[in-house]
Design an enzyme around this catalytic site. Structure first.
Site, PDB file in Angstrom:
ATOM      1  N   ARG A  52       0.960  -1.403   0.108  1.00  0.00           N
ATOM      2  CA  ARG A  52       0.234  -0.031  -0.015  1.00  0.00           C
ATOM      3  C   ARG A  52       0.901   1.304  -0.106  1.00  0.00           C
ATOM      4  O   ARG A  52       0.720   2.313  -0.645  1.00  0.00           O
ATOM      5  CB  ARG A  52      -0.890   0.005   1.305  1.00  0.00           C
ATOM      6  CG  ARG A  52      -2.174  -0.974   1.079  1.00  0.00           C
ATOM      7  CD  ARG A  52      -2.871  -1.017   2.336  1.00  0.00           C
ATOM      8  NE  ARG A  52      -2.234  -1.202   3.526  1.00  0.00           N
ATOM      9  CZ  ARG A  52      -2.077  -1.030   4.742  1.00  0.00           C
ATOM     10  NH1 ARG A  52      -3.437  -0.304   5.037  1.00  0.00           N
ATOM     11  NH2 ARG A  52      -1.418  -1.262   5.609  1.00  0.00           N
ATOM     12  N   ASN A 106      -6.114  -2.273   2.046  1.00  0.00           N
ATOM     13  CA  ASN A 106      -6.203  -4.045   2.230  1.00  0.00           C
ATOM     14  C   ASN A 106      -7.513  -4.303   2.297  1.00  0.00           C
ATOM     15  O   ASN A 106      -8.386  -3.761   2.846  1.00  0.00           O
ATOM     16  CB  ASN A 106      -5.500  -4.154   3.617  1.00  0.00           C
ATOM     17  CG  ASN A 106      -3.953  -4.220   3.215  1.00  0.00           C
ATOM     18  OD1 ASN A 106      -3.277  -4.338   2.145  1.00  0.00           O
ATOM     19  ND2 ASN A 106      -2.956  -4.173   4.498  1.00  0.00           N
TER      20      ASN A 106
END
Length: 91
Positions: free
Chosen positions: A18, A36
């Site tokens: 990320r 996520n």
């Protein structure tokens, strides 16, 4: 301006995916977000011109060191992202 939703599968959680994604998106100049998902995938919304999105998709398929990307599923999105790129909470 084009907007797409992307779901990336593989070993993409716990490897900095990320943060890496946010850095690449900001470098390219895309707007949107990344998070996520509870199923172990990473989801992102990317907004920008088509060439920028194509560049980002190519980078997403490679991923950061330590990741293993098995799939990148892309679909059109309606999200109205106009500026900035953020990491969101798990969904």
């Amino acid at each position: 301006m084009k907007t797409v939703r992307v779901v990336v599968g593989g070993r993409v959680q716990g490897v900095g995916y990320r943060a890496w994604c946010r850095g690449v998106a900001r470098e390219i100049g895309l707007a949107g977000w990344v998070r996520n998902r509870r199923d172990g995938t990473v989801e992102a919304v990317l907004a920008g011109d088509e060439a920028m999105i194509d560049t980002m998709l190519a980078r997403l398929r490679q991923g950061p060191s330590g990741s293993r990307v098995d799939s990148v599923d892309v679909a059109p999105a309606d999200d109205d992202q106009t500026s900035g790129f953020e990491i969101r909470s798990t969904a």
